[in-house]
Scaffold this motif. Sequence first.
Motif, PDB file in Angstrom:
ATOM      1  N   LEU A 174     -22.911 -21.715 -19.463  1.00 28.95           N
ATOM      2  CA  LEU A 174     -22.541 -21.469 -20.798  1.00 28.95           C
ATOM      3  C   LEU A 174     -21.155 -21.887 -21.295  1.00 28.95           C
ATOM      4  O   LEU A 174     -21.073 -22.433 -22.306  1.00 28.95           O
ATOM      5  N   VAL A 219     -30.196 -16.038  -7.712  1.00 30.65           N
ATOM      6  CA  VAL A 219     -29.790 -15.678  -9.093  1.00 30.65           C
ATOM      7  C   VAL A 219     -28.458 -15.508  -9.136  1.00 30.65           C
ATOM      8  O   VAL A 219     -28.087 -14.380  -8.785  1.00 30.65           O
ATOM      9  N   ARG A 240     -29.145 -18.532 -22.708  1.00 35.71           N
ATOM     10  CA  ARG A 240     -29.754 -18.504 -21.754  1.00 35.71           C
ATOM     11  C   ARG A 240     -30.491 -17.413 -20.967  1.00 35.71           C
ATOM     12  O   ARG A 240     -29.618 -16.485 -21.388  1.00 35.71           O
ATOM     13  N   ARG A 250     -20.844 -17.396 -29.831  1.00 34.63           N
ATOM     14  CA  ARG A 250     -21.526 -19.064 -29.815  1.00 34.63           C
ATOM     15  C   ARG A 250     -22.297 -18.974 -28.680  1.00 34.63           C
ATOM     16  O   ARG A 250     -23.194 -19.761 -28.837  1.00 34.63           O
ATOM     17  N   SER A 251     -22.492 -18.124 -27.570  1.00 36.49           N
ATOM     18  CA  SER A 251     -23.292 -18.488 -26.452  1.00 36.49           C
ATOM     19  C   SER A 251     -23.787 -17.092 -26.046  1.00 36.49           C
ATOM     20  O   SER A 251     -22.806 -16.269 -25.893  1.00 36.49           O
ATOM     21  N   ILE A 252     -24.948 -16.896 -25.703  1.00 41.91           N
ATOM     22  CA  ILE A 252     -25.433 -15.642 -25.082  1.00 41.91           C
ATOM     23  C   ILE A 252     -26.204 -15.738 -23.873  1.00 41.91           C
ATOM     24  O   ILE A 252     -26.970 -16.769 -23.599  1.00 41.91           O
ATOM     25  N   LEU A 253     -25.860 -14.831 -22.744  1.00 43.30           N
ATOM     26  CA  LEU A 253     -26.777 -14.816 -21.715  1.00 43.30           C
ATOM     27  C   LEU A 253     -27.461 -13.851 -21.702  1.00 43.30           C
ATOM     28  O   LEU A 253     -27.095 -12.426 -21.952  1.00 43.30           O
ATOM     29  N   PRO A 293     -36.084  -8.949 -19.771  1.00 48.35           N
ATOM     30  CA  PRO A 293     -37.157  -9.687 -19.323  1.00 48.35           C
ATOM     31  C   PRO A 293     -37.981 -10.057 -20.548  1.00 48.35           C
ATOM     32  O   PRO A 293     -39.239  -9.854 -20.571  1.00 48.35           O
ATOM     33  N   ARG A 299     -44.299  -3.574 -12.919  1.00 50.25           N
ATOM     34  CA  ARG A 299     -45.151  -5.185 -12.688  1.00 50.25           C
ATOM     35  C   ARG A 299     -45.535  -5.113 -11.162  1.00 50.25           C
ATOM     36  O   ARG A 299     -45.833  -6.149 -10.703  1.00 50.25           O
ATOM     37  N   VAL A 325     -23.237 -10.930 -23.206  1.00 47.15           N
ATOM     38  CA  VAL A 325     -24.099 -10.760 -22.055  1.00 47.15           C
ATOM     39  C   VAL A 325     -24.928  -9.603 -22.620  1.00 47.15           C
ATOM     40  O   VAL A 325     -24.553  -8.492 -22.809  1.00 47.15           O
ATOM     41  N   GLN A 384     -45.330 -18.217 -27.515  1.00 51.11           N
ATOM     42  CA  GLN A 384     -44.587 -17.004 -27.280  1.00 51.11           C
ATOM     43  C   GLN A 384     -43.324 -17.329 -26.229  1.00 51.11           C
ATOM     44  O   GLN A 384     -42.497 -16.507 -26.060  1.00 51.11           O
ATOM     45  N   ASN A 432     -41.661 -20.264 -26.028  1.00 47.82           N
ATOM     46  CA  ASN A 432     -41.373 -21.583 -26.598  1.00 47.82           C
ATOM     47  C   ASN A 432     -41.380 -22.919 -25.425  1.00 47.82           C
ATOM     48  O   ASN A 432     -40.632 -23.266 -25.005  1.00 47.82           O
ATOM     49  N   TYR A 457     -34.112   0.545 -12.781  1.00 54.64           N
ATOM     50  CA  TYR A 457     -35.008  -0.214 -13.619  1.00 54.64           C
ATOM     51  C   TYR A 457     -36.504   0.090 -13.455  1.00 54.64           C
ATOM     52  O   TYR A 457     -36.855  -0.406 -12.559  1.00 54.64           O
ATOM     53  N   LYS A 481     -43.979 -16.193 -17.371  1.00 54.18           N
ATOM     54  CA  LYS A 481     -43.815 -16.103 -18.834  1.00 54.18           C
ATOM     55  C   LYS A 481     -45.084 -16.088 -19.287  1.00 54.18           C
ATOM     56  O   LYS A 481     -45.269 -15.116 -20.391  1.00 54.18           O
ATOM     57  N   LEU A 532     -30.169 -11.014 -20.296  1.00 54.20           N
ATOM     58  CA  LEU A 532     -30.651 -10.612 -19.110  1.00 54.20           C
ATOM     59  C   LEU A 532     -32.009  -9.724 -19.218  1.00 54.20           C
ATOM     60  O   LEU A 532     -32.680  -9.199 -18.201  1.00 54.20           O
ATOM     61  N   LEU A 574     -19.877 -24.751 -24.286  1.00 55.35           N
ATOM     62  CA  LEU A 574     -18.853 -24.358 -25.153  1.00 55.35           C
ATOM     63  C   LEU A 574     -17.856 -25.384 -24.790  1.00 55.35           C
ATOM     64  O   LEU A 574     -17.171 -25.808 -26.108  1.00 55.35           O
ATOM     65  N   VAL A 598     -31.635 -15.109 -17.886  1.00 49.92           N
ATOM     66  CA  VAL A 598     -31.994 -14.561 -16.420  1.00 49.92           C
ATOM     67  C   VAL A 598     -33.061 -13.795 -16.503  1.00 49.92           C
ATOM     68  O   VAL A 598     -32.591 -12.451 -17.028  1.00 49.92           O
ATOM     69  N   ASP A 599     -34.226 -13.725 -15.906  1.00 48.31           N
ATOM     70  CA  ASP A 599     -35.288 -12.922 -15.845  1.00 48.31           C
ATOM     71  C   ASP A 599     -35.499 -12.429 -14.422  1.00 48.31           C
ATOM     72  O   ASP A 599     -36.242 -13.157 -13.938  1.00 48.31           O
ATOM     73  N   GLU A 649     -16.319 -15.460 -27.270  1.00 46.20           N
ATOM     74  CA  GLU A 649     -17.225 -16.514 -27.414  1.00 46.20           C
ATOM     75  C   GLU A 649     -18.720 -16.349 -26.795  1.00 46.20           C
ATOM     76  O   GLU A 649     -19.813 -16.852 -27.389  1.00 46.20           O
ATOM     77  N   ILE A 650     -18.807 -15.600 -25.850  1.00 44.59           N
ATOM     78  CA  ILE A 650     -19.746 -15.215 -24.841  1.00 44.59           C
ATOM     79  C   ILE A 650     -20.274 -13.467 -25.048  1.00 44.59           C
ATOM     80  O   ILE A 650     -19.463 -12.968 -25.007  1.00 44.59           O
ATOM     81  N   ILE A 669     -26.221 -20.817 -28.544  1.00 45.26           N
ATOM     82  CA  ILE A 669     -26.980 -21.318 -27.076  1.00 45.26           C
ATOM     83  C   ILE A 669     -27.499 -19.891 -26.511  1.00 45.26           C
ATOM     84  O   ILE A 669     -26.671 -18.788 -26.207  1.00 45.26           O
ATOM     85  N   GLU A 709     -38.180 -13.478 -23.897  1.00 42.54           N
ATOM     86  CA  GLU A 709     -37.608 -14.631 -24.402  1.00 42.54           C
ATOM     87  C   GLU A 709     -37.139 -14.442 -25.699  1.00 42.54           C
ATOM     88  O   GLU A 709     -37.538 -13.795 -26.610  1.00 42.54           O
TER      89      GLU A 709
END
Lengths: 218, 218
Positions: A202, A193, B191, B172-175, B179, A108, B151, A41, A43, A102, A17, B177, A206, B193-194, B148-149, B189, B181
């Motif tokens: 998640l 992952v 979350r 209400r909640s977010i995933l 890269p 990277r 991506v 950056q 958090n 991608y 990060k 993806l 909820l 995944v990187d 609710e979710i 919420i 923050e």
Amino acid sequence: MSWPSNIPEATVRRLSKYLAALRRVERDGVETVSSVEIAKQGNANAAQVRKDLSYFGDFGYRGVGYKVGELRAELMRILGVDVERRAVVIGAGNLGAALIGYPGFERRGFRIVGLFDNNQSKIGHRVSGERVLGMAQLGAVVAKQDVEIAVVAVPAVAAQQVVDALVAAGVRSILNLAPIETTAPPPVIVRSVDMTAELEVLAFCLADADKPLEGERS
Amino acid sequence: MSWPSNIPEATVRRLSKYLAALRRVERDGVETVSSVEIAKQGNANAAQVRKDLSYFGDFGYRGVGYKVGELRAELMRILGVDVERRAVVIGAGNLGAALIGYPGFERRGFRIVGLFDNNQSKIGHRVSGERVLGMAQLGAVVAKQDVEIAVVAVPAVAAQQVVDALVAAGVRSILNLAPIETTAPPPVIVRSVDMTAELEVLAFCLADADKPLEGERS
DNA sequence: CAGTGTGAAGCGCTTCACAGCT
DNA sequence: AGCTGTGAAGCGCTTCACACTG
């Protein structure tokens, strides 16, 4: 050159990060950052940034902070992305295609040198511009191109046998994207992952919010 | 119905693993499992399985173990996947297409009810069989379908503004993806995944193994 | 002073070990 | 006898607080 072998995994993930943050501020022409700014950056906590870095050496200047370019180079070296790492992708489905397409990986330092599948109808065709190879050719490609990393993007039922094949082929570390736990004998490393698991976390949050209100639901 | 609000995140992630394991053994017709067997499937520790479950209630039978169907149902309820959760995917690129085409989400109770993108050349066309909608329609779909979710499968530079739009739309909640923050105000919420970060952790392990041998490299 | 580097305290997850059911 | 449920111990990561330095 060598550091205490007990680096917490959480620390390594944060280093990644910090590296991303440094690349961003470097692009903006910033030359010096403090641990407080790095922490913002990603958090995280400023003391943690300093502690994380201190595992590997003294990179800062007291009263000043860190020199962006210098610290970025150090982090790349520590993370092992200062040299190009060859990788292969197994599974030429939608996810495999997304990985091949991608640009962030190449950017990277991860060069994808092969896309494999065991589906005869895909072998020989191109997916996202990359020719699909049969699993029979895995060993040869890994040996010839010095492939160190493999990304597994196959269905759960096939994941473990693909991991076994990768180990046999001589791959040293594996990123498993299939929603099932796979294992490999040391020293091969497997990291997983599981996006369905992330979605379930998640959903738990909820549900946690729902339950106190129980009783509705149209 | 309600449980100590201090559940470790690691516990929730493991519950998801246990649930996957239970579904597998249930398909094989097994009716009873012990904590030891559950632990084996997710390479965890038997005491930890019991401790994790004990946060939520007493589901086992002493001297016997756990009834597979019963515990699976309990875990689904705890994780909040006993009801169907509506989700949207933002970003109709390769990754978005892969998510739409992945059957594992529906199978686990996540119904994708919308695919969005802000690229005019994609809006109105179909990607993996799903019609791409413009971001302008996000709010309406979220409200009407009780989404609710979300991506997020967009490039890093767009990720934060997409998250902001999702929050405004009432998700209400977010995933995430992408890269990078991203943040959202409580109670939303996020979350992340990187996958590039995961690759860098793998590279660190490789570097760790390399360094002691330093000196070659053709 | 401003900001790093770090011993020590704090805290939370994991593991142990055993009491308690069935 | 076998296996769960769980207090308590163990352990490792995080946070604090301050000495130290340019």
